[in-house]
Design a protein around this motif. Structure first.
Motif, mmCIF file in Angstrom:
data_model
loop_
_atom_site.group_PDB
_atom_site.id
_atom_site.type_symbol
_atom_site.label_atom_id
_atom_site.label_comp_id
_atom_site.label_asym_id
_atom_site.label_seq_id
_atom_site.Cartn_x
_atom_site.Cartn_y
_atom_site.Cartn_z
ATOM 1 N N PRO A 10 0.800 -1.230 0.000
ATOM 2 C CA PRO A 10 0.000 0.000 0.000
ATOM 3 C C PRO A 10 0.832 1.280 0.000
ATOM 4 O O PRO A 10 0.403 2.297 -0.540
ATOM 5 N N SER A 11 2.025 1.246 0.560
ATOM 6 C CA SER A 11 2.880 2.443 0.587
ATOM 7 C C SER A 11 3.318 2.870 -0.815
ATOM 8 O O SER A 11 3.590 4.044 -1.053
ATOM 9 N N TYR A 12 3.366 1.921 -1.741
ATOM 10 C CA TYR A 12 3.753 2.217 -3.120
ATOM 11 C C TYR A 12 2.532 2.467 -4.006
ATOM 12 O O TYR A 12 2.496 3.426 -4.773
ATOM 13 N N VAL A 13 1.520 1.612 -3.902
ATOM 14 C CA VAL A 13 0.378 1.645 -4.816
ATOM 15 C C VAL A 13 -0.572 2.809 -4.540
ATOM 16 O O VAL A 13 -1.020 3.479 -5.472
ATOM 17 N N MET A 14 -0.883 3.054 -3.285
ATOM 18 C CA MET A 14 -1.891 4.066 -2.966
ATOM 19 C C MET A 14 -1.496 5.484 -3.396
ATOM 20 O O MET A 14 -2.335 6.202 -3.922
ATOM 21 N N PRO A 15 -0.237 5.908 -3.227
ATOM 22 C CA PRO A 15 0.115 7.242 -3.738
ATOM 23 C C PRO A 15 0.001 7.338 -5.258
ATOM 24 O O PRO A 15 -0.405 8.370 -5.785
ATOM 25 N N LEU A 16 0.322 6.256 -5.955
ATOM 26 C CA LEU A 16 0.242 6.266 -7.421
ATOM 27 C C LEU A 16 -1.193 6.282 -7.927
ATOM 28 O O LEU A 16 -1.510 6.971 -8.893
ATOM 29 N N THR A 17 -2.055 5.492 -7.291
ATOM 30 C CA THR A 17 -3.414 5.335 -7.813
ATOM 31 C C THR A 17 -4.408 6.342 -7.263
ATOM 32 O O THR A 17 -5.285 6.806 -7.988
ATOM 33 N N LEU A 18 -4.289 6.683 -5.984
ATOM 34 C CA LEU A 18 -5.295 7.546 -5.366
ATOM 35 C C LEU A 18 -4.716 8.777 -4.675
ATOM 36 O O LEU A 18 -5.439 9.492 -3.982
ATOM 37 N N ASN A 19 -3.410 8.990 -4.828
ATOM 38 C CA ASN A 19 -2.756 10.139 -4.209
ATOM 39 C C ASN A 19 -2.917 10.135 -2.684
ATOM 40 O O ASN A 19 -3.137 11.172 -2.063
ATOM 41 N N ILE A 20 -2.826 8.936 -2.087
ATOM 42 C CA ILE A 20 -2.931 8.768 -0.636
ATOM 43 C C ILE A 20 -1.596 8.242 -0.128
ATOM 44 O O ILE A 20 -1.119 7.199 -0.579
ATOM 45 N N GLU A 21 -0.991 8.956 0.784
ATOM 46 C CA GLU A 21 0.256 8.502 1.396
ATOM 47 C C GLU A 21 -0.068 7.507 2.514
ATOM 48 O O GLU A 21 -0.897 7.789 3.374
ATOM 49 N N VAL A 22 0.577 6.356 2.471
ATOM 50 C CA VAL A 22 0.356 5.322 3.479
ATOM 51 C C VAL A 22 1.676 5.073 4.190
ATOM 52 O O VAL A 22 2.508 4.307 3.724
ATOM 53 N N GLU A 23 1.845 5.756 5.292
ATOM 54 C CA GLU A 23 3.072 5.586 6.068
ATOM 55 C C GLU A 23 2.801 5.013 7.450
ATOM 56 O O GLU A 23 3.652 4.347 8.012
ATOM 57 N N ALA A 24 1.631 5.281 7.988
ATOM 58 C CA ALA A 24 1.303 4.801 9.332
ATOM 59 C C ALA A 24 1.140 3.284 9.328
ATOM 60 O O ALA A 24 0.505 2.715 8.436
ATOM 61 N N LEU A 25 1.725 2.647 10.309
ATOM 62 C CA LEU A 25 1.643 1.192 10.432
ATOM 63 C C LEU A 25 0.192 0.719 10.510
ATOM 64 O O LEU A 25 -0.181 -0.270 9.872
ATOM 65 N N ALA A 26 -0.633 1.441 11.259
ATOM 66 C CA ALA A 26 -2.042 1.048 11.405
ATOM 67 C C ALA A 26 -2.761 1.064 10.055
ATOM 68 O O ALA A 26 -3.571 0.180 9.761
ATOM 69 N N LEU A 27 -2.462 2.043 9.211
ATOM 70 C CA LEU A 27 -3.105 2.125 7.896
ATOM 71 C C LEU A 27 -2.662 0.969 6.999
ATOM 72 O O LEU A 27 -3.470 0.394 6.259
ATOM 73 N N LYS A 28 -1.394 0.595 7.076
ATOM 74 C CA LYS A 28 -0.916 -0.568 6.314
ATOM 75 C C LYS A 28 -1.656 -1.833 6.764
ATOM 76 O O LYS A 28 -2.050 -2.657 5.940
ATOM 77 N N HIS A 29 -1.846 -1.967 8.067
ATOM 78 C CA HIS A 29 -2.584 -3.121 8.593
ATOM 79 C C HIS A 29 -4.020 -3.134 8.082
ATOM 80 O O HIS A 29 -4.552 -4.198 7.739
ATOM 81 N N ILE A 30 -4.651 -1.978 8.029
ATOM 82 C CA ILE A 30 -6.033 -1.894 7.547
ATOM 83 C C ILE A 30 -6.119 -2.345 6.094
ATOM 84 O O ILE A 30 -6.977 -3.161 5.734
ATOM 85 N N PHE A 31 -5.228 -1.831 5.242
ATOM 86 C CA PHE A 31 -5.263 -2.209 3.829
ATOM 87 C C PHE A 31 -4.998 -3.700 3.641
ATOM 88 O O PHE A 31 -5.626 -4.356 2.807
ATOM 89 N N ARG A 32 -4.095 -4.249 4.419
ATOM 90 C CA ARG A 32 -3.799 -5.678 4.279
ATOM 91 C C ARG A 32 -4.918 -6.540 4.852
ATOM 92 O O ARG A 32 -5.189 -7.635 4.351
ATOM 93 N N ALA A 33 -5.595 -6.060 5.868
ATOM 94 C CA ALA A 33 -6.748 -6.793 6.401
ATOM 95 C C ALA A 33 -7.873 -6.816 5.365
ATOM 96 O O ALA A 33 -8.512 -7.858 5.153
#
Length: 114
Positions: A10-33
């Protein structure tokens, strides 16, 4: 497929596709869940396509899943505004939901399912 696209990295894909920065560990967990939910349901739907005993429950879960996502997108459309990519996704989800309802109605008696 959608879950894999943003769930694996998500840290790579989300900025490219939706202009969303994913740096927080909790947000990475949410996307992977969410990716895990999509993968689990996708496997169940595939099993339902090839095992008649699972067909009805797999189709019903697909209808509920697609309808739920489309409903959320519809609410967001009204509250947050229009975004073409998500509008197209909502239309596709509605099509899959309607197709699932159609299959439940038409094929229910053909398979002898109750």
């Amino acid at each position: 497929m959608a879950g894999l696209v943003y769930g694996l990295n998500p840290s790579y894909v989300m900025p490219l596709t939706l202009n969303i920065e994913v740096e927080a560990l909790a947000l990475k967990h949410i996307f992977r869940a969410i990716m895990g939910i999509y993968m689990g349901l996708g496997i169940f739907w595939l099993l339902g396509a090839f095992r008649p005993t699972l067909w009805k429950s797999a189709t019903l879960s697909n209808v509920l899943f697609m309808g739920g996502i489309a409903s959320g997108r519809f609410i967001s459309l009204g509250l947050d505004g229009f975004h073409l990519n998500f509008f197209i996704a909502m239309i596709l989800e509605l099509i899959f939901m309607i197709w699932g309802f159609y299959n439940l109605k038409v094929y229910n008696s053909s398979f002898g399912l109750k």
